[in-house]
Scaffold this motif. Structure first.
Motif, PDB file in Angstrom:
ATOM      1  N   ILE A   1       0.858  -1.334   0.153  1.00 39.73           N
ATOM      2  CA  ILE A   1       0.063  -0.065  -0.016  1.00 39.73           C
ATOM      3  C   ILE A   1       0.738   1.407  -0.085  1.00 39.73           C
ATOM      4  CG2 ILE A   1      -1.867   1.203   1.453  1.00 39.73           C
ATOM      5  CD1 ILE A   1      -2.990  -1.378   2.234  1.00 39.73           C
TER       6      ILE A   1
ATOM      7  N   LYS B   1      -4.464   5.740  -0.986  1.00 36.98           N
ATOM      8  CA  LYS B   1      -4.541   4.885   0.390  1.00 36.98           C
ATOM      9  C   LYS B   1      -6.175   5.238   0.898  1.00 36.98           C
ATOM     10  CE  LYS B   1       0.130   5.092   1.277  1.00 36.98           C
ATOM     11  NZ  LYS B   1       0.959   6.263   0.296  1.00 36.98           N
TER      12      LYS B   1
ATOM     13  N   GLN C   1      -2.237   7.337   8.610  1.00 35.93           N
ATOM     14  CA  GLN C   1      -2.690   6.053   8.132  1.00 35.93           C
ATOM     15  C   GLN C   1      -3.753   5.693   9.242  1.00 35.93           C
ATOM     16  OE1 GLN C   1      -0.998   3.665   5.141  1.00 35.93           O
ATOM     17  NE2 GLN C   1       1.025   4.597   5.618  1.00 35.93           N
TER      18      GLN C   1
END
Length: 230
Positions: free
Chosen positions: A123, A131, A201
């Motif tokens: 990723i 993402k 993230q």
């Protein structure tokens, strides 16, 4: 056009390295054992035959650890590199419960949902927008109670930390026993990276709907992120 060029570069680089990929992993990932064993140790399911999706599966390395724990799992591997998938097919030639897809996982339309979705070292090749969109898609693809585990590389949240991470990795790689050609090829592949910070993230995972979001393992820029769909 730039987007397509980037995707083609990824395919080319990983097709070139498909046959040697697994043999180099321990030397390119200084924390190899923990990096793969810890995420597998926390993957739990009520089913003895869970459905598993491995995103950016490559040669099936991560899935091989999952199948050691859940040998009856129904596993789908998707990767953009056909040569990587061919290596996976050889790896799992004695299994009948594996489905292989050669395609771009950011745009592929799946026919079913999954109990477990995993990814390793893939990723970070996506843009930030990709993402975020992927995490939303993964959440939607999970069955209720399903889990997502992403073992990947992240960007240091300051320039100083990023330099520390890179310098440490290069020092270990250059004393790993890899040939100069192999080290050069590894450095060339890092040019494809579009890493985001860990904090970014984890926030994107929470924004996608995931609960119990956490970083369950970290070694410099190698991390394992976790989230559940409740």
């Amino acid at each position: 056009m730039v987007y397509q060029s980037s995707k083609l570069s990824i395919v080319q680089k990983f097709n070139e390295n498909a046959e040697k990929y697994d043999s180099q992993r321990r030397k390119l990932i200084p924390c190899f054992d923990d990096f793969y064993s810890i995420p597998v140790s926390i993957i739990e399911t009520h089913s003895s035959t869970p459905t598993v999706l491995d995103i950016g599966a490559g040669t099936g390395l991560f899935s091989s650890f999952i199948l050691n724990k859940f040998p009856e799992a129904k596993v789908t591997l998707i990767d953009i590199s056909e040569k990587m998938i061919n290596v996976a097919k050889e790896r799992f030639s004695h299994f009948s419960n594996i489905n292989y897809i050669v395609d771009d996982y950011t745009s592929y339309e799946y026919d079913n949902k999954f109990d477990i979705i995993v990814s390793s070292l893939s990723i970070h090749h996506l843009t930030d927008t990709e993402k975020k969109n992927l995490y939303i898609q993964i959440y939607d693809l999970l069955n209720d109670g399903g889990i997502f585990v992403n073992a990947d590389q992240v960007l240091g949240h300051t320039a100083s930390l990023e330099k520390l991470y890179k310098d440490d990795w290069k020092n270990k790689v250059e004393s790993s026993g890899l040939t100069e050609e192999e080290i050069y090829a590894a450095y060339e592949r890092t040019k494809l990276d579009k890493m985001a910070t860990l904090t970014q993230q984890l926030n994107w995972l929470e924004e996608s709907g995931f609960k119990d979001v956490d970083c369950i393992y970290k070694y410099f820029n190698f991390v394992v992120m976790y989230g559940r769909k409740i």
